[in-house]
Design an enzyme around this catalytic site. Sequence first.
Site, PDB file in Angstrom:
ATOM      1  N   MET A  27      -1.678  -7.294  -3.027  1.00 11.83           N
ATOM      2  CA  MET A  27      -3.118  -7.280  -3.288  1.00 11.83           C
ATOM      3  C   MET A  27      -3.455  -6.144  -4.260  1.00 11.83           C
ATOM      4  O   MET A  27      -4.613  -5.700  -4.330  1.00 11.83           O
ATOM      5  CB  MET A  27      -3.889  -7.135  -1.978  1.00 11.83           C
ATOM      6  CG  MET A  27      -3.645  -8.334  -1.058  1.00 11.83           C
ATOM      7  SD  MET A  27      -4.979  -8.667   0.075  1.00 11.83           S
ATOM      8  CE  MET A  27      -4.963  -7.182   1.035  1.00 11.83           C
ATOM      9  N   GLY A  28      -2.466  -5.661  -4.996  1.00 13.00           N
ATOM     10  CA  GLY A  28      -2.726  -4.623  -5.991  1.00 13.00           C
ATOM     11  C   GLY A  28      -2.869  -3.242  -5.388  1.00 13.00           C
ATOM     12  O   GLY A  28      -2.459  -3.022  -4.246  1.00 13.00           O
ATOM     13  N   ALA A  29      -3.471  -2.316  -6.177  1.00 18.13           N
ATOM     14  CA  ALA A  29      -3.492  -0.884  -5.831  1.00 18.13           C
ATOM     15  C   ALA A  29      -2.063  -0.480  -5.472  1.00 18.13           C
ATOM     16  O   ALA A  29      -1.785   0.036  -4.387  1.00 18.13           O
ATOM     17  CB  ALA A  29      -4.468  -0.567  -4.711  1.00 18.13           C
ATOM     18  N   LEU A  30      -1.190  -0.749  -6.411  1.00 16.88           N
ATOM     19  CA  LEU A  30       0.254  -0.661  -6.139  1.00 16.88           C
ATOM     20  C   LEU A  30       0.720   0.775  -5.950  1.00 16.88           C
ATOM     21  O   LEU A  30       0.233   1.705  -6.595  1.00 16.88           O
ATOM     22  CB  LEU A  30       1.036  -1.310  -7.288  1.00 16.88           C
ATOM     23  CG  LEU A  30       0.722  -2.788  -7.544  1.00 16.88           C
ATOM     24  CD1 LEU A  30       1.580  -3.331  -8.693  1.00 16.88           C
ATOM     25  CD2 LEU A  30       0.917  -3.635  -6.294  1.00 16.88           C
ATOM     26  N   HIS A  34       5.296  -1.014  -2.760  1.00 13.88           N
ATOM     27  CA  HIS A  34       5.310  -2.296  -3.476  1.00 13.88           C
ATOM     28  C   HIS A  34       6.460  -2.323  -4.492  1.00 13.88           C
ATOM     29  O   HIS A  34       7.176  -3.318  -4.624  1.00 13.88           O
ATOM     30  CB  HIS A  34       4.008  -2.494  -4.257  1.00 13.88           C
ATOM     31  CG  HIS A  34       2.766  -2.598  -3.423  1.00 13.88           C
ATOM     32  ND1 HIS A  34       1.763  -1.663  -3.471  1.00 13.88           N
ATOM     33  CD2 HIS A  34       2.364  -3.529  -2.531  1.00 13.88           C
ATOM     34  CE1 HIS A  34       0.773  -2.025  -2.659  1.00 13.88           C
ATOM     35  NE2 HIS A  34       1.119  -3.148  -2.064  1.00 13.88           N
ATOM     36  N   GLY A 146       7.125  -6.398   3.126  1.00 12.40           N
ATOM     37  CA  GLY A 146       7.408  -5.091   3.716  1.00 12.40           C
ATOM     38  C   GLY A 146       7.316  -5.105   5.234  1.00 12.40           C
ATOM     39  O   GLY A 146       6.393  -5.709   5.805  1.00 12.40           O
ATOM     40  N   ASP A 149       4.172  -4.235   7.411  1.00 13.95           N
ATOM     41  CA  ASP A 149       3.336  -5.280   8.012  1.00 13.95           C
ATOM     42  C   ASP A 149       4.238  -6.137   8.899  1.00 13.95           C
ATOM     43  O   ASP A 149       4.543  -7.286   8.581  1.00 13.95           O
ATOM     44  CB  ASP A 149       2.654  -6.082   6.907  1.00 13.95           C
ATOM     45  CG  ASP A 149       1.720  -5.218   6.091  1.00 13.95           C
ATOM     46  OD1 ASP A 149       0.616  -4.945   6.561  1.00 13.95           O
ATOM     47  OD2 ASP A 149       2.120  -4.758   4.998  1.00 13.95           O
ATOM     48  N   GLN A 152       3.008  -9.470  10.131  1.00 12.25           N
ATOM     49  CA  GLN A 152       2.836 -10.384   8.999  1.00 12.25           C
ATOM     50  C   GLN A 152       4.171 -11.022   8.619  1.00 12.25           C
ATOM     51  O   GLN A 152       4.234 -12.215   8.297  1.00 12.25           O
ATOM     52  CB  GLN A 152       2.247  -9.628   7.802  1.00 12.25           C
ATOM     53  CG  GLN A 152       2.136 -10.458   6.542  1.00 12.25           C
ATOM     54  CD  GLN A 152       1.348  -9.749   5.460  1.00 12.25           C
ATOM     55  OE1 GLN A 152       0.132  -9.864   5.397  1.00 12.25           O
ATOM     56  NE2 GLN A 152       2.020  -9.017   4.608  1.00 12.25           N
ATOM     57  N   ARG A 186      -4.623   1.256   1.266  1.00 11.16           N
ATOM     58  CA  ARG A 186      -5.804   1.796   1.954  1.00 11.16           C
ATOM     59  C   ARG A 186      -5.788   3.328   2.007  1.00 11.16           C
ATOM     60  O   ARG A 186      -6.840   3.943   2.191  1.00 11.16           O
ATOM     61  CB  ARG A 186      -5.912   1.225   3.364  1.00 11.16           C
ATOM     62  CG  ARG A 186      -6.362  -0.224   3.360  1.00 11.16           C
ATOM     63  CD  ARG A 186      -6.663  -0.721   4.749  1.00 11.16           C
ATOM     64  NE  ARG A 186      -7.298  -2.028   4.719  1.00 11.16           N
ATOM     65  CZ  ARG A 186      -6.646  -3.181   4.619  1.00 11.16           C
ATOM     66  NH1 ARG A 186      -5.329  -3.181   4.565  1.00 11.16           N
ATOM     67  NH2 ARG A 186      -7.304  -4.318   4.561  1.00 11.16           N
TER      68      ARG A 186
HETATM   69  P1  AMP Z   1      -0.341  -5.520   0.251  1.00 11.66           P
HETATM   70  O1  AMP Z   1      -0.645  -5.292  -1.191  1.00 11.66           O
HETATM   71  O2  AMP Z   1      -0.845  -4.463   1.158  1.00 11.66           O
HETATM   72  O3  AMP Z   1      -0.721  -6.917   0.690  1.00 11.66           O
HETATM   73  O4  AMP Z   1       1.238  -5.440   0.382  1.00 11.66           O
HETATM   74  C1  AMP Z   1       2.062  -6.276  -0.386  1.00 11.66           C
HETATM   75  C2  AMP Z   1       3.462  -6.200   0.162  1.00 11.66           C
HETATM   76  O5  AMP Z   1       3.942  -4.863   0.085  1.00 11.66           O
HETATM   77  C3  AMP Z   1       3.524  -6.618   1.633  1.00 11.66           C
HETATM   78  O6  AMP Z   1       4.690  -7.388   1.848  1.00 11.66           O
HETATM   79  C4  AMP Z   1       3.613  -5.284   2.331  1.00 11.66           C
HETATM   80  O7  AMP Z   1       4.245  -5.344   3.598  1.00 11.66           O
HETATM   81  C5  AMP Z   1       4.425  -4.465   1.351  1.00 11.66           C
HETATM   82  N1  AMP Z   1       4.198  -3.042   1.588  1.00 11.66           N
HETATM   83  C6  AMP Z   1       2.995  -2.428   1.775  1.00 11.66           C
HETATM   84  N2  AMP Z   1       3.175  -1.122   2.045  1.00 11.66           N
HETATM   85  C7  AMP Z   1       4.514  -0.904   2.028  1.00 11.66           C
HETATM   86  C8  AMP Z   1       5.333   0.254   2.246  1.00 11.66           C
HETATM   87  N3  AMP Z   1       4.811   1.433   2.536  1.00 11.66           N
HETATM   88  N4  AMP Z   1       6.687   0.115   2.148  1.00 11.66           N
HETATM   89  C9  AMP Z   1       7.224  -1.091   1.857  1.00 11.66           C
HETATM   90  N5  AMP Z   1       6.510  -2.208   1.648  1.00 11.66           N
HETATM   91  C10 AMP Z   1       5.175  -2.129   1.733  1.00 11.66           C
END
Ligand code: AMP
Length: 278
Positions: A27-30, A34, A146, A149, A152, A186
């Site tokens: 969902m960005g804000a990489l 990510h 990741g 989650d 998820q 977040r």
């Molecule tokens: P999101 O942008 O939050 O939807 O995350 C996109 C993907 O990145 C999801 O599969 C998350 O589980 C993974 N992700 C988010 N935070 C982390 C982290 N700290 N370490 C590894 N993977 C992550």
Amino acid sequence: MYIFKKTSELQQYVKTLTSKPGFVPTMGALHQGHISLIHQSKQENDLTVCSVFINPTQFNDPKDFDKYPITLAADIEKLLNAGTDILFLPSVEEMYPDGIQAQTNYPLGFIDTVLEGKFRPGHFQGVCTIVHKLLDAVTPANLYMGEKDFQQCMVIKKLLSILDSKIALHTCATLRESNGLAMSSRNERLLAEDRLRAGAIFENLMMIKSIMKVQSFQSLQEKALHALIDKQIAPEYLLLCEADTLVELPDFDFEKKMALLIAAKIGNVRLIDNLRLN
Ligand code: AMP
């Protein structure tokens, strides 16, 4: 790096490839978490697709959706630096041409009723709706998500089995900041001092793990909850579960694979984390 905004154009391009790509939906804000998924995909696939799409149907709290950080220019730079081949950047209209009310109901069963499923009703149905659409658009061989989650990942495993899909799900380790806080988009919304305090979330999971052999879960859970509340962190849940099913366990059972799962709020920022115990 190619950027596609239309599903049809992405699909047309992917069809010309000799092998199916690796795919990292975001969902960005990489952040580095990510990017670690992109690195793993690059190691295991000839071509890597990343999507950036803030999915409105998975936000049960509209305020959370409105406040979700958007850092597209920085995201593109990070994806370029990581050697991403394709960025899929669709609009809400592209992904939901019939509007965001039109959702499929996926028979996820038990895992949709506990933890995040319980505290964020409808969240996983929204996640499945978008991941299904993204998988149809990207047609990957491998999907990278990741373990941050945790639930998820289990939901998506279930989705792949419902869809009778051959896509392989790869669950990747959680990347953390230096104080242990799990990296998260977040976190951008936390003040610097709150970000430091938030390290207590993982610290307390580690505390439980370090003395689980000598104390009951109930007493350690209480100790952790108090420690968090003392730091003005408001826990929503802190539960011990069987790692493969997410069935809640009343106490440690070393015959079973166990994990701790937590959701907690600092101000109005809701964070989740988890820790496998064995
Ligand atoms: P999101 O942008 O939050 O939807 O995350 C996109 C993907 O990145 C999801 O599969 C998350 O589980 C993974 N992700 C988010 N935070 C982390 C982290 N700290 N370490 C590894 N993977 C992550």
